[in-house]
Structure formats: structure tokens, C-alpha cells
Enzyme design. Structure first.
Site, mmCIF file in Angstrom:
data_model
loop_
_atom_site.group_PDB
_atom_site.id
_atom_site.type_symbol
_atom_site.label_atom_id
_atom_site.label_comp_id
_atom_site.label_asym_id
_atom_site.label_seq_id
_atom_site.Cartn_x
_atom_site.Cartn_y
_atom_site.Cartn_z
ATOM 1 C CG ASP A 151 34.099 -13.423 -5.942
ATOM 2 O OD1 ASP A 151 34.655 -12.314 -6.079
ATOM 3 O OD2 ASP A 151 33.670 -14.084 -6.903
ATOM 4 C CB ALA B 117 30.667 -16.950 -13.973
ATOM 5 C CB SER B 118 35.376 -17.110 -16.239
ATOM 6 O OG SER B 118 35.585 -17.173 -14.840
ATOM 7 C CG LEU B 119 35.984 -20.728 -13.410
ATOM 8 C CD1 LEU B 119 36.543 -20.967 -12.020
ATOM 9 C CD2 LEU B 119 36.926 -21.311 -14.459
ATOM 10 N N GLY B 120 31.472 -21.199 -14.742
ATOM 11 C CA GLY B 120 30.170 -21.848 -14.656
ATOM 12 C C GLY B 120 29.059 -20.876 -15.028
ATOM 13 C CD GLN B 121 26.796 -22.071 -18.895
ATOM 14 O OE1 GLN B 121 27.596 -21.256 -19.356
ATOM 15 N NE2 GLN B 121 26.283 -23.052 -19.628
ATOM 16 C CB VAL B 122 23.458 -19.379 -12.290
ATOM 17 C CG1 VAL B 122 22.312 -19.683 -11.316
ATOM 18 C CG2 VAL B 122 24.788 -19.388 -11.547
#
Length: 535
Positions: free
Chosen positions: A259, A106-111
Site C-alpha cells: 500500500d 482510516a476506514s479500518l483503524g486510527q492512529v
């Protein structure tokens, strides 16, 4: 921004107002979409937010930006590992296993997927150095806002200013994983007894401000209708469960997941809904909750006047809006929400009524309702994907009835009506003798109306001063001209100085302004003997 301004003024800074055709707006919306993707994470988020704001952008922009997904290539594992280890320590000692390829970017983080104490977990890691980039981008948004406000009407300016404030607040909150963990835990506790809702549990021992570790709960993506059908899952029931969950969060609990796009919702094999990613979440105060209940009850009762009243009271509809036009808009919206056929001629008729003032459309969005509108918009899209004929109003009505809101509303209405009837009866008993006395005075010519004018702020004084200053200024200017023509320059200079002084005084009287006049009619009995004396 230039195109947005050109759509509203023919020559940008001046000229008549104008509207461009839908195809031109759609072309410009595609350009905007490409620009947002190029500008990076912050502007991708901004585009997502704009896609749920019909009070700010025309429909063509909304349609194009709706396709904007919060999916960007993940950062290099080495950079993400540095953030992870700064928060939790060595990866090898804290996790039994850790997959270094992100399952979601994602734009702010990743999983990432990992394993703790034998259980699978999902580890959300904030993007490296994202904070400085976001702050720089927010400064650009703040710098751009005053330019846009010049070209829009008052209600749209209201929405744009709120949008900027909301965006800055939301994106900073979304980067705070400790806040996300708190919101997730609270919402999870609210659904603890509901087996139709699944919310992952947070592992606090493996979480921090930039890292959030949760239990891993797999499921089918909620908009993968083919897989849901193949597994025999009732999509209509899933849509109903989703809407009921959000009604509970917003109306009853006051804290909600904000969201709900398909990437953050999944369905278990048993038909339960899984919620992911609580970075964007919000709270609803009691006043807004009450107004939302009133709105839903009015919609359930198809009481158009009550719907408009609720929208005005909560601040989303201008009090100056054309109620007749808005009533027709609401009727069509109710038909659409019920999945009913809408006559095309009615749509064209209403569009024609508002076309000339489309950019002054009276909807606006207060800060405390921005996330609620986002939820309502996105949830509607998800539910329609699951069931094209889903009846939002019927589901909301059933929920309000089950929770006792409609019964309470009817009880309050009955009490209010009874109180008004009692007060009206008491007034009628007092009215008859007063009416008789008044008619008797009229018959005897013993009634007159006295108007008392209150000038508490000195309006009359101000008007008198302006009149005197104006007369003196005119005389002094005339005198100055005459004296100069007669060859008396010294005297004309004196007159000029006097004119300048009077001009300054006149200007100050207008700058200081004046108060307001109030006229109070008073019905007073006349003293006959006093009148005879005066005569």
C-alpha cells in the site's frame, strides 16, 4: 451497477453492444465515487482497490477513483479507548502519556501518539465494531457480483471474480494486526542493512489482534515536493530508492508492502524512505517471481515477443490476444516508462484498432498478481510525482544487472541455444540417409500414407445411433399421421408412443455427447508380395 450494465447493452438485457462517450463514463464515475464515500469504510477500500484495476474499469473510472483517499473522521475516543483497554488493559498504566486526538483516521483503524519508556510511539487501534460492518458489506459485494458477471466478457468476468476474492481476503487480513506485525518484522529484517530504508519497530508488549504499537518515526510526506526541495533532498534519488526497494521486496524477498500511497511513505531529513502501515502486504511465490524477472529482462532488452510471452505465461494476457496490436501497445508503454515523447498519431492508431472491442481487451489479473499490480501502479505515480522524467526501465535494468539476473538469463539462453544447435546437428546427420531412403521408395512407388482413425470414445457409434433414431422417428411420425387420417386411432396411438420413445432415445444420444476423432497419418512400407496377392 445499472450504469455499468447499460454501458455494454443498449437495452440492458438485450440489444446490440454499445460504448458510451468518455464524458458519460466520467460523470458516472463521479456518481460511483460519491456512493462509495456514502456507503462507508468497506466500500472506500473497494474503491481504492478498483482504482488500480484497469482490467476491470475504463480509464475514466480509474482517474476518478484514484482521488479516493483512505481518510475518514476518527471514531470517538471513548469507543477507541474501549477497544484499546480490552486488548492491553488500562491506558494510564500501560502508557506514560497518550494523546487522545488521532493523528490519522482510516476506514479500518486510527492512529494515536503515545509514549512508552520515554520513547514516542504510534498506536494503531482498530475501529470499534468494524468486524460486523465489514462482513455485512462483503455479503453485499458477493451478492452483487453475479449480476455484474452477466454483462461482461469472459476475461473481465475472470478479473471481477478474482477481485471479489482478493478484496475479501485483503480486508480481513488488514484487520488482523498480529499478521501485520509479523509481516512488518519480516520486511524490516530484510532491510536491516540498508540505511536508505526505515521501517518502525513493533512493540510486541503493547500489541495484539486489534492494537499495534510501533516506534514513532517522523518524516516529510513523500509527495510534499516543496518541503523536500527546501530541505535539499534529491527527489530523483528518492524515486530510485523507492523503486529498488520494491524490486527487492517482490523479486528477491518474496514479501512486500502493498500500500505505497503517499500517506504511507515519508522521507527523513537524510533522504531515507520511511514505510508506514503494513496492513496491506503480500507474498510472491517463486513461479511469479521468475516470470516477473523474465518480464523485466524482456523490457530491459526491449524484446516485445518475450514481453508478451511472459505476460501470457503468468496469466495476465489472454493467449488469444492480437499479438500485433499488443506489440504496439507494449512499445508505447516502454516509451512512456522511459519518459520519451510518444507520437500522437500512433496513440490514435492503436486506440482505433482496439476501440471496437475495448471491453474485450485481453488483459486479466490472476489472484496472485493483484497486489503486485497495485504496487506497480501506485509506485509509478509516486515516482513520477518526485521526478517527472524518472526512467523506470533504466533503474530496473541496473538492478537486474547488479543482482546477476541478466547475466544468468544470458547464460541460460546460451546453454539453451547450444543444446538446440547440438540437437539440430544430430538430427541433420540422421536426416540425410533417411531422406535418401524415402526418395528411393518414392522412385520405386513403394511409399504410401495410411490414415488410421481412432474412435476410442465411440463417436461413430453415437453418430450411427442418432442417424437410425432420426430415420425411425421420421417414419413413425409419418405413420402416425397416415393411420390417423385413415381412421385407425388405436394404431396411430401406438405409433405416437413409439415416436415418443424414439424421441427420448434421440435426446439422450445428444445429451450424452460423444468423444473426439483422431486421425494419425502413418508412413509405412508396403509388402509387394501382399499387394500382388490382393490385386
Amino acid at each position: 451497477m445499472l450504469a455499468y450494465a447499460r454501458d455494454r447493452r443498449r437495452f440492458l438485457l438485450f440489444g446490440s453492444r454499445r460504448r458510451v462517450d468518455p464524458e458519460t463514463r466520467r460523470r458516472r464515475a463521479r456518481t460511483l465515487l460519491e456512493s462509495l464515500l456514502t456507503l462507508g469504510p468497506t466500500f472506500i477500500k473497494l474503491g481504492q482497490l478498483l482504482s488500480t484495476r484497469p482490467d476491470v474499469l475504463p480509464p475514466e473510472y480509474i482517474d476518478e477513483l484514484a482521488a479516493l483517499q483512505d481518510e475518514v473522521p476518527p471514531a470517538d475516543w471513548s469507543a477507541a479507548k474501549r477497544v484499546l483497554e480490552d486488548e492491553l488493559g488500562p491506558v494510564e498504566s500501560r502508557f506514560e502519556a497518550f494523546e487522545t486526538e488521532a493523528i490519522s483516521g482510516a476506514s479500518l483503524g486510527q492512529v494515536y501518539r503515545a509514549r512508552v519508556d520515554g520513547d514516542p510511539v504510534a498506536v494503531k487501534v482498530r475501529r470499534p465494531d468494524i468486524e460486523d460492518l465489514v462482513e455485512a458489506d462483503l455479503r453485499v459485494v458477493r451478492w452483487s457480483l453475479p449480476l455484474l458477471l452477466y454483462f461482461v466478457d469472459e476475461s473481465r468476468a475472470f478479473s471481477l471474480e478474482n477481485l471479489a476474492d482478493e478484496f475479501a481476503k485483503t480486508i480481513r487480513e488488514e484487520m488482523d494486526y498480529e499478521r501485520e506485525a509479523t509481516m512488518l518484522a519480516e520486511i524490516r529484517s530484510n532491510f536491516a542493512d540498508d540505511d536508505r530504508i526505515v521501517i518502525p519497530e513493533v512493540l510486541e508488549s503493547h500489541s495484539g489482534p486489534r492494537v499495534l504499537t510501533m516506534e514513532y518515526v517522523p518524516g516529510t510526506k513523500i509527495n510534499d515536493v516543496e518541503t523536500l526541495d527546501r530541505k535539499g533532498i534529491d527527489r530523483s534519488r528518492v524515486a530510485e530508492t523507492l523503486q529498488r526497494a520494491y524490486l527487492q521486496m517482490i523479486i528477491d524477498d518474496g514479501v512486500f508492502h502493498a500500500d505505497p500511497h503517499p500517506g504511507n511513505l515519508a522521507v527523513t531529513d537524510g533522504g531515507a524512505i520511511i514505510f508506514y502501515d503494513f496492513g496491506m502486504s503480500g507474498r510472491v511465490d517463486e513461479f511469479v517471481q521468475g516470470k516477473i524477472v523474465e518480464f523485466y529482462i524482456a523490457v530491459a532488452n526491449q524484446d516485445i515477443d518475450a514481453i508478451l510471452d511472459a505476460l501470457i505465461e503468468v496469466g495476465t494476457l489472454s493467449p488469444d490476444a492480437d499479438r500485433a496490436v499488443m506489440a504496439e501497445v507494449m512499445e508505447l508503454a516502454i516509451q512512456d516508462a522511459r519518459g520519451q515523447e510518444i507520437e500522437q498519431y500512433r496513440v490514435q492508431q492503436i486506440v482505433g484498432q482496439i476501440e471496437d472491442s475495448i471491453y474485450e481487451f485481453p488483459f486479466r489479473l490472476p489472484k496472485n498478481l493483484a497486489l503486485v499490480l497495485r504496487v506497480a501502479t501506485v509506485v509509478e505515480g509516486v515516482c513520477v510525482t518526485l521526478d517527472e522524467e524518472f526512467d523506470f526501465i533504466a533503474t530496473a535494468t541496473d538492478y537486474l544487472t547488479e543482482q546477476g539476473y541478466r547475466e544468468e538469463s544470458i547464460r541460460q539462453y546460451a546453454e539453451q541455444t547450444g543444446r538446440q544447435l547440438r540437437e539440430s546437428g544430430e538430427s541433420l546427420t540422421r536426416l540425410a540417409p533417411k531422406t535418401e531412403r524415402t526418395l528411393d521408395r518414392l522412385d520405386r512407388e513403394n511409399l504410401y500414407v495410411r490414415v488410421g482413425v481412432e474412435d476410442s470414445e465411440g463417436v461413430f457409434d453415437a453418430l450411427a445411433k442418432r442417424l437410425v433414431y432420426g430415420m425411425l422417428l421420421t417414419m413413425s411420425l409419418f405413420s402416425m399421421g397416415v393411420l390417423y387420417a385413415l381412421g385407425a386411432p388405436e394404431a396411430s396411438i401406438v405409433a405416437a408412443v413409439l415416436s415418443a420413445v424414439l424421441l427420448v432415445q434421440l435426446y439422450r444420444s445428444f445429451r450424452d455427447g460423444g468423444g473426439s476423432l483422431q486421425a494419425k497419418p502413418q508412413f509405412t512400407r508396403q509388402n509387394l508380395r501382399q499387394r500382388r496377392r490382393e490385386e
